[in-house]
Design a protein around this motif. Structure first.
Motif, PDB file in Angstrom:
ATOM      1  N   GLY A  81       0.815  -1.220   0.000  1.00  0.00           N
ATOM      2  CA  GLY A  81       0.000   0.000   0.000  1.00  0.00           C
ATOM      3  C   GLY A  81       0.841   1.259   0.000  1.00  0.00           C
ATOM      4  N   GLY A  82       0.292   2.282   0.645  1.00  0.00           N
ATOM      5  CA  GLY A  82       0.879   3.616   0.590  1.00  0.00           C
ATOM      6  C   GLY A  82       2.348   3.669   0.971  1.00  0.00           C
ATOM      7  N   CYS A  83       2.770   2.850   1.916  1.00  0.00           N
ATOM      8  CA  CYS A  83       4.166   2.963   2.377  1.00  0.00           C
ATOM      9  C   CYS A  83       5.145   2.554   1.276  1.00  0.00           C
TER      10      CYS A  83
ATOM     11  N   ASN B 175      -1.031   0.753  -5.525  1.00  0.00           N
ATOM     12  CA  ASN B 175      -1.242   0.371  -4.125  1.00  0.00           C
ATOM     13  C   ASN B 175      -1.128  -1.132  -3.938  1.00  0.00           C
ATOM     14  N   ALA B 176      -0.789  -1.853  -4.998  1.00  0.00           N
ATOM     15  CA  ALA B 176      -0.728  -3.316  -4.919  1.00  0.00           C
ATOM     16  C   ALA B 176       0.715  -3.795  -5.078  1.00  0.00           C
TER      17      ALA B 176
ATOM     18  N   ARG C  52      -7.632  -7.650  -5.176  1.00  0.00           N
ATOM     19  CA  ARG C  52      -8.707  -7.021  -4.412  1.00  0.00           C
ATOM     20  C   ARG C  52      -8.360  -5.576  -4.041  1.00  0.00           C
ATOM     21  N   ARG C  53      -7.108  -5.178  -4.241  1.00  0.00           N
ATOM     22  CA  ARG C  53      -6.710  -3.820  -3.863  1.00  0.00           C
ATOM     23  C   ARG C  53      -7.210  -2.818  -4.885  1.00  0.00           C
TER      24      ARG C  53
ATOM     25  N   ARG D 212      -4.491   3.844 -11.681  1.00  0.00           N
ATOM     26  CA  ARG D 212      -5.277   2.936 -12.508  1.00  0.00           C
ATOM     27  C   ARG D 212      -5.926   1.913 -11.590  1.00  0.00           C
ATOM     28  N   LEU D 213      -7.239   1.825 -11.655  1.00  0.00           N
ATOM     29  CA  LEU D 213      -7.916   0.801 -10.853  1.00  0.00           C
ATOM     30  C   LEU D 213      -7.565  -0.575 -11.383  1.00  0.00           C
ATOM     31  N   ILE D 214      -7.458  -1.539 -10.497  1.00  0.00           N
ATOM     32  CA  ILE D 214      -7.277  -2.926 -10.906  1.00  0.00           C
ATOM     33  C   ILE D 214      -8.663  -3.483 -11.259  1.00  0.00           C
TER      34      ILE D 214
END
Ligand code: ATP
Ligand code: MG
Length: 447
Positions: free
Chosen positions: A51-53, A150-151, A144-145, A177-179
């Protein structure tokens, strides 16, 4: 109900990047995050930072907080960390606490199916995920992310990065971009539209065309989201240092009206209302950059001042005197707002004080002035007054007077009071002020 498997996407191929080929280092991570990773690893579980980190480290930014993904179940995580608790029902996760730092640990999610019991996975008729607690493996978790960037997973076993959805490519191209199929993903969780805008503003990324296209049409799905969740989201949108850009994107995509419908309407009717919100957000952004404190009460006061003014005018037109008219207008605006985004009492009470004080700031006679000056919300109310003048809702003058009054010594203050008495800057003539003084005390007088 849980749509069938989408067509395989050529972007969804796993790439493992060994430690010597990526810049993400353990030095970017907090001790607490590393402790959680190692303890899971030593107990035989898989453990990744995600994720963000990872996204932020790759962009050369300091990670703000740390999210861990593992194959351990919430109960197994609970047993490993005494300082932890399971939170959430819709999406169960474990918070592991180290002093003020909280590490969020989630169990790998899998794809929900129709035969899952409702307490594990549940979806509404229009596609909203009401429960998402199906456990899966690392690859399923990645899909699912929300966004490809973020994945990205950092393995504590060998320090490699796992990129399942061409996230690195998208980081390099500064693309969100959405998965999966964007419309489906927005229907599953409409908050993803807000997250798209938030990351775009924070990271200075653009939305991939396919991620952007469905937003307008799906914006109204936000009306299904509980107001309490939207309150948390609104704080992240407006109190993270990029409020002005975020606000403009929310307006462009038709999302702002779903969160603050009356404020959105007021921006059409009142020429200054949009500018006032921009100025309040700019000042919030500036304060965050300077690491000065900010309060949601001030921001909400500015956001909803337009609607308060419209309703105040309506009540006064019906013949209500100004003080009760403002009380009534405030109550109506808050009641309607709470149906969309909740505002906890600890913020809505000071917000109302800030509004009440807008009526008291023009009254500059004798003891009154000192009472106003001593009010715990004076500073916030004065700040709002300055923004109202800057947004051209008000003629300038009163703000300067209060600036001078605060800086003045006792002698100069007396002079300023005399000047206010005689001068034209106040809302009415001396005669009007005398009349106001004879009125019975309004509730705000006791504050
Ligand atoms: P930041 O913490 O910097 O705001 P973040 O990406 O870490 O950004 P979080 O809200 O902490 O955001 O979520 C952690 C991760 O969980 C995300 O990166 C994403 O992979 C996943 N995630 C969070 N919310 C959703 C969601 N609504 N749908 C799908 N995945 C999500
Ligand atoms: Mg995070």
């Amino acid at each position: 109900m849980f749509g069938s498997q989408e067509a395989p996407d050529r972007r969804l191929t796993l790439r493992v990047i060994p430690r010597n080929e990526h810049p993400v280092s353990r030095q970017h991570f907090s001790d607490a995050a590393l402790k959680v990773l190692y303890r899971l690893h030593n107990a035989g579980f898989e453990a990744f930072l995600v994720g963000g980190c990872i996204r932020d480290s790759l962009l050369g930014r300091m990670p703000k907080d740390f999210d861990v993904a593992t194959d351990a179940t919430p109960e197994e995580i609970r047993q490993l960390f005494r300082n932890s608790r399971i939170i959430g029902r819709r999406f169960r996760i474990v918070h592991v606490r180290f002093g003020r730092e909280v590490i969020e640990v989630t169990t790998f999610r899998g794809k929900p199916r129709d035969d899952h019991a409702d307490h594990i996975a549940q979806q509404s008729d229009d596609g909203l995920l009401l429960r998402d607690n199906v456990w899966g493996n690392l690859q399923e978790d990645a899909l699912r992310r929300d966004f490809t960037v973020n994945a990205l997973y950092y393995s504590i076993a060998d320090f490699s990065l796992h990129d399942f959805a061409s996230g690195i490519e998208d980081i390099e191209a500064r693309t969100l971009r959405l998965i999966g199929d964007p419309a489906t993903r927005y229907r599953e969780d409409p908050v993803r539209m807000l997250r798209a805008v938030r990351f775009a503003a924070k990271l200075d990324f653009h939305l991939a065309p396919s991620t952007e296209a469905p937003i307008h049409e799906h914006a109204a799905l936000l009306l299904q989201i509980p107001p309490a969740r939207l309150f948390d989201e609104v704080l992240k949108l407006f109190m993270a240092g990029h409020g002005v850009d975020t606000f403009h994107l929310l307006r462009d995509y038709g999302l702002f009206a779903m969160l603050f419908p009356e404020a959105d309407e007021a921006m059409v009717e009142l020429p200054w209302a949009e500018r006032l919100v921009e100025l309040a957000l700019a000042s919030t952004d500036r304060r965050i950059a300077e690491e000065r404190p900010v309060t949601p009460a001030f921001l909400f006061a500015a956001l909803l001042w337009g609607p308060v003014k419209l309703r105040l005018a309506e009540r006064e037109a019906e013949g209500m005197p100004p003080i009760p008219a403002l009380q009534a207008a405030a109550q109506q605006v808050i009641t309607r707002q709470l149906q969309h985004v909740s505002i906890p009492k600890r913020f809505s009470m000071p917000m109302r004080d800030i509004w009440d004080l807008q009526q008291r700031l023009p009254l500059r006679r004798g003891r009154r002035v000192f009472q106003t000056r001593e009010h715990p919300r004076f500073r916030a109310a004065y700040d709002l007054l300055l923004l109202r003048e800057e947004a051209a809702e008000l003629e300038p003058g009163l703000g300067d007077w209060w600036t001078a009054f605060q800086q003045a010594d006792e002698h100069e203050q007396r002079h300023l009071l005399d000047k206010a008495d005689a001068g034209p800057a106040g809302p009415g003539t001396a005669r009007k002020r005398r009349r106001r003084r004879r009125k019975p005390k309004g509730p705000t007088d006791n504050a």
